[in-house]
Design a protein around this motif. Sequence first.
Motif, PDB file in Angstrom:
ATOM      1  N   ILE A 168      48.770  26.613  49.318  1.00 19.87           N
ATOM      2  CA  ILE A 168      48.425  27.470  50.448  1.00 19.87           C
ATOM      3  C   ILE A 168      48.014  26.635  51.647  1.00 19.87           C
ATOM      4  N   VAL A 169      48.248  27.204  52.828  1.00 23.30           N
ATOM      5  CA  VAL A 169      47.691  26.671  54.061  1.00 23.30           C
ATOM      6  C   VAL A 169      47.007  27.838  54.763  1.00 23.30           C
ATOM      7  N   VAL A 170      45.756  27.617  55.172  1.00 16.33           N
ATOM      8  CA  VAL A 170      44.945  28.639  55.826  1.00 16.33           C
ATOM      9  C   VAL A 170      44.676  28.205  57.257  1.00 16.33           C
ATOM     10  N   LEU A 171      44.932  29.109  58.207  1.00 15.22           N
ATOM     11  CA  LEU A 171      44.738  28.831  59.632  1.00 15.22           C
ATOM     12  C   LEU A 171      43.703  29.791  60.203  1.00 15.22           C
ATOM     13  N   ASP A 172      42.710  29.238  60.893  1.00 16.14           N
ATOM     14  CA  ASP A 172      41.667  30.027  61.553  1.00 16.14           C
ATOM     15  C   ASP A 172      41.978  30.079  63.044  1.00 16.14           C
ATOM     16  N   ALA A 173      42.240  31.292  63.559  1.00 20.35           N
ATOM     17  CA  ALA A 173      42.639  31.430  64.954  1.00 20.35           C
ATOM     18  C   ALA A 173      41.507  31.107  65.916  1.00 20.35           C
ATOM     19  N   ARG A 174      40.264  31.271  65.498  1.00 22.94           N
ATOM     20  CA  ARG A 174      39.148  31.077  66.432  1.00 22.94           C
ATOM     21  C   ARG A 174      39.044  29.642  66.923  1.00 22.94           C
ATOM     22  N   ARG A 177      41.132  25.508  63.079  1.00 22.62           N
ATOM     23  CA  ARG A 177      40.977  24.713  61.863  1.00 22.62           C
ATOM     24  C   ARG A 177      42.062  25.091  60.852  1.00 22.62           C
ATOM     25  N   MET A 178      42.463  24.118  60.051  1.00 22.45           N
ATOM     26  CA  MET A 178      43.533  24.320  59.080  1.00 22.45           C
ATOM     27  C   MET A 178      43.163  23.642  57.768  1.00 22.45           C
ATOM     28  N   VAL A 179      43.273  24.401  56.667  1.00 19.48           N
ATOM     29  CA  VAL A 179      42.929  23.879  55.350  1.00 19.48           C
ATOM     30  C   VAL A 179      44.092  24.144  54.401  1.00 19.48           C
ATOM     31  N   ALA A 180      44.426  23.154  53.595  1.00 20.74           N
ATOM     32  CA  ALA A 180      45.476  23.273  52.592  1.00 20.74           C
ATOM     33  C   ALA A 180      44.874  23.110  51.206  1.00 20.74           C
ATOM     34  N   ALA A 181      45.466  23.786  50.223  1.00 18.76           N
ATOM     35  CA  ALA A 181      44.996  23.683  48.842  1.00 18.76           C
ATOM     36  C   ALA A 181      46.175  23.859  47.904  1.00 18.76           C
ATOM     37  N   ALA A 182      46.091  23.259  46.721  1.00 15.62           N
ATOM     38  CA  ALA A 182      47.203  23.348  45.769  1.00 15.62           C
ATOM     39  C   ALA A 182      46.703  23.307  44.335  1.00 15.62           C
ATOM     40  N   ASP A 183      47.406  24.035  43.485  1.00 16.58           N
ATOM     41  CA  ASP A 183      47.182  23.977  42.051  1.00 16.58           C
ATOM     42  C   ASP A 183      48.455  24.449  41.365  1.00 16.58           C
ATOM     43  N   ARG A 184      49.108  23.568  40.661  1.00  9.11           N
ATOM     44  CA  ARG A 184      50.341  23.859  39.908  1.00  9.11           C
ATOM     45  C   ARG A 184      51.471  24.316  40.831  1.00  9.11           C
ATOM     46  N   SER A 185      51.460  23.874  42.062  1.00  8.55           N
ATOM     47  CA  SER A 185      52.548  24.160  42.993  1.00  8.55           C
ATOM     48  C   SER A 185      52.579  23.031  44.012  1.00  8.55           C
ATOM     49  N   PRO A 186      53.766  22.524  44.382  1.00 14.56           N
ATOM     50  CA  PRO A 186      53.833  21.305  45.194  1.00 14.56           C
ATOM     51  C   PRO A 186      53.420  21.524  46.643  1.00 14.56           C
ATOM     52  N   LEU A 187      52.705  20.544  47.190  1.00 11.03           N
ATOM     53  CA  LEU A 187      52.313  20.538  48.596  1.00 11.03           C
ATOM     54  C   LEU A 187      52.009  19.096  48.990  1.00 11.03           C
ATOM     55  N   VAL A 188      52.463  18.703  50.179  1.00 10.91           N
ATOM     56  CA  VAL A 188      52.186  17.361  50.677  1.00 10.91           C
ATOM     57  C   VAL A 188      51.607  17.467  52.080  1.00 10.91           C
ATOM     58  N   VAL A 189      50.788  16.488  52.452  1.00 10.58           N
ATOM     59  CA  VAL A 189      50.277  16.377  53.814  1.00 10.58           C
ATOM     60  C   VAL A 189      50.697  15.013  54.357  1.00 10.58           C
ATOM     61  N   ALA A 190      50.838  14.947  55.672  1.00 16.71           N
ATOM     62  CA  ALA A 190      51.303  13.698  56.279  1.00 16.71           C
ATOM     63  C   ALA A 190      50.749  13.580  57.691  1.00 16.71           C
ATOM     64  N   ARG A 191      50.614  12.345  58.154  1.00 19.16           N
ATOM     65  CA  ARG A 191      50.143  12.074  59.513  1.00 19.16           C
ATOM     66  C   ARG A 191      51.056  11.042  60.151  1.00 19.16           C
ATOM     67  N   SER A 192      51.380  11.282  61.417  1.00 15.11           N
ATOM     68  CA  SER A 192      52.164  10.325  62.192  1.00 15.11           C
ATOM     69  C   SER A 192      51.692  10.399  63.636  1.00 15.11           C
ATOM     70  N   ASP A 193      52.356   9.659  64.531  1.00 12.59           N
ATOM     71  CA  ASP A 193      51.969   9.730  65.938  1.00 12.59           C
ATOM     72  C   ASP A 193      52.298  11.075  66.573  1.00 12.59           C
ATOM     73  N   ARG A 194      53.068  11.915  65.850  1.00 15.58           N
ATOM     74  CA  ARG A 194      53.363  13.267  66.341  1.00 15.58           C
ATOM     75  C   ARG A 194      52.261  14.249  66.004  1.00 15.58           C
TER      76      ARG A 194
END
Length: 610
Positions: A168-174, A177-194
């Motif tokens: 899951i990815v959760v987005l707070d409009a206020r 803020r953005m939070v990701a979580a995973a359990d028994r399902s694939p998810l990756v996070v990444a950082r670049s200059d973009r």
Amino acid sequence: MCGIIAARVSDDATPFLLDGLERLEYRGYDSVGIAVRTASGKLETVRSVSRVGDLRALVAARADAAPASDARSGVGIGHTRWATDGAVREENAHPHADCSGRISIVHNGTIDNAHQLRATLERQGHVFRSDVDSEVIAHLVERALGVDPDLLLAVHIAVAQLEGSWAIVVLDARDGRMVAAADRSPLVVARSDRGDFVSSDVGAIAEWCETFVPLRDGDVVELGEAWSWSSEGVAVPVPFPTASPFAPSALELGDHPDHMAKEIGEQPEVVAALLDRVRRRTADGSTWVGLGLPPFDRLAVVACGTSLHAGQVIAGTLRTLGGVPTDIVVASEVDHVVLAPGTLVVAISQSGETADVLRALDRLDERHPVLALTNNVHSSLARRADAVLDCHAGPEVGVAATKTFTAQVLVGVTAVVSALVASGRLEASRAAALVDELAELPERMATAAAVAADRVPLLATTVRDAPGFLFLGRGPGLPYAAEGALKLEVLSYRWAEAYPAGELKHGPLALVDEGTPVVVVDHGDPRLQWAVAEVRARGGFVVTVGGEGTDLPALPRRTDAADLAWGRSTAPWGPIEAVVPLQMLARELALQLGCDVDKPRNLAKWVTVE
């Protein structure tokens, strides 16, 4: 199946989300949507039950009509949905919001206790707008925020109440803020200059990120100036990033008309590269020794679909060369299987996320060691296994597996040959001769493709109006007949059944009528000719695939007597090269029938639900 993309960038996140969704299309989906935070702290959500191209048009139209104060920010989430819980309609498409419209979520997986959670939330006054299990997550986060305003804590509280699987990815409009979580399902996070990105598939973000970090089961991550990472509720350092396994250009079509054509054509190159990797270590047994697995008395293949056919080839090779008993287990039927002591489990999945395979491993006795055979060494299957073999097939976009089948066969076959050498069941000299025989495979496959390119179009035209097909084989040729039938069925939507040739007169012969196409994988067994004669006597249209003299010869022509045996595939793994014309026949027939060969209906590339 379902795909997730999320972005935190300096400009508008929308182009990144739409481009990422296009790269997730190959996984299969019924609806698509995005939610982007606007400059005024609201959520702009656009969803469609059509393709990403339609979503682009809707997003563009919304942008033209929006006031300047509602310009999109650099934070957003997107999703492609494969319908499992709830019909295909816009209300069931992701992203989903809470009652206030403050929280938006995207979710892959299945929430097993969703109905109980929903009933409780509705009693507490929460209003649901969809029929899907995923929406409960948004309301759980909303409820937690009512107690404590911290989004990260709210996500921790929400996922602690879930049973099943989730990315899951959760987005707070206020505040964005953005939070990701995973359990028994694939998810990756990444950082670049973009910026920062989240995805269920590293290929969707490969253009912008050279490295990534996969979430493990129980991980919760907040993206921001500094990532906040926890595992099973305990704060941990951010794991070291992993290099992306392929360049973004690997996903492009180039001069090919479709991804399936490209991936069929890549098979000789994939095989040659694999042989370079494993050739020496196969013959001396060191491949197997390096895996660190205990000795075994039996081998059980656990897989589905194409991977199951690859497993049949691997198991057949082990039986023939080493006399080792084997079991073939359809992963979804594992509840009815009892494995003997001393059994090694070989679990095969191109994605490493096949839910039936993962659940099968959960149900098997943990005393059986597990070897994973996958094209994704960062997958759930790879983490679950005691040892992993990487198929090194590269990205495969077409839903119908082609080069991953060949890679699975080759990697698995060389591994069991290495195991037999390491255990003293096979002499190293014999293993070296077998590896030398495999070295001819790239040429065999290239020749098979060239011949098929010339002959298959007319053949497909001849059988185009047939309502169904039979595929026959014997012994080592039977898994290839089964794979050929599966490809034709998946791509052309015509029934296709594979049988051992000796079973023809015990039932399937009743299906043969004037003009019924019967495809025979001919690897040199003389008994096949009896089956061919039976079919022709009843008016069936026989298509033979194999050595010289067949309708679709999958071997180069040899004229010298010393090399005549080369025209018959007597290797224990059977006629691997025969899969090429079978794949090309299925593709050509599908094209002539107007079918989408890259995205067959009702199917997905990653089968992440049972």
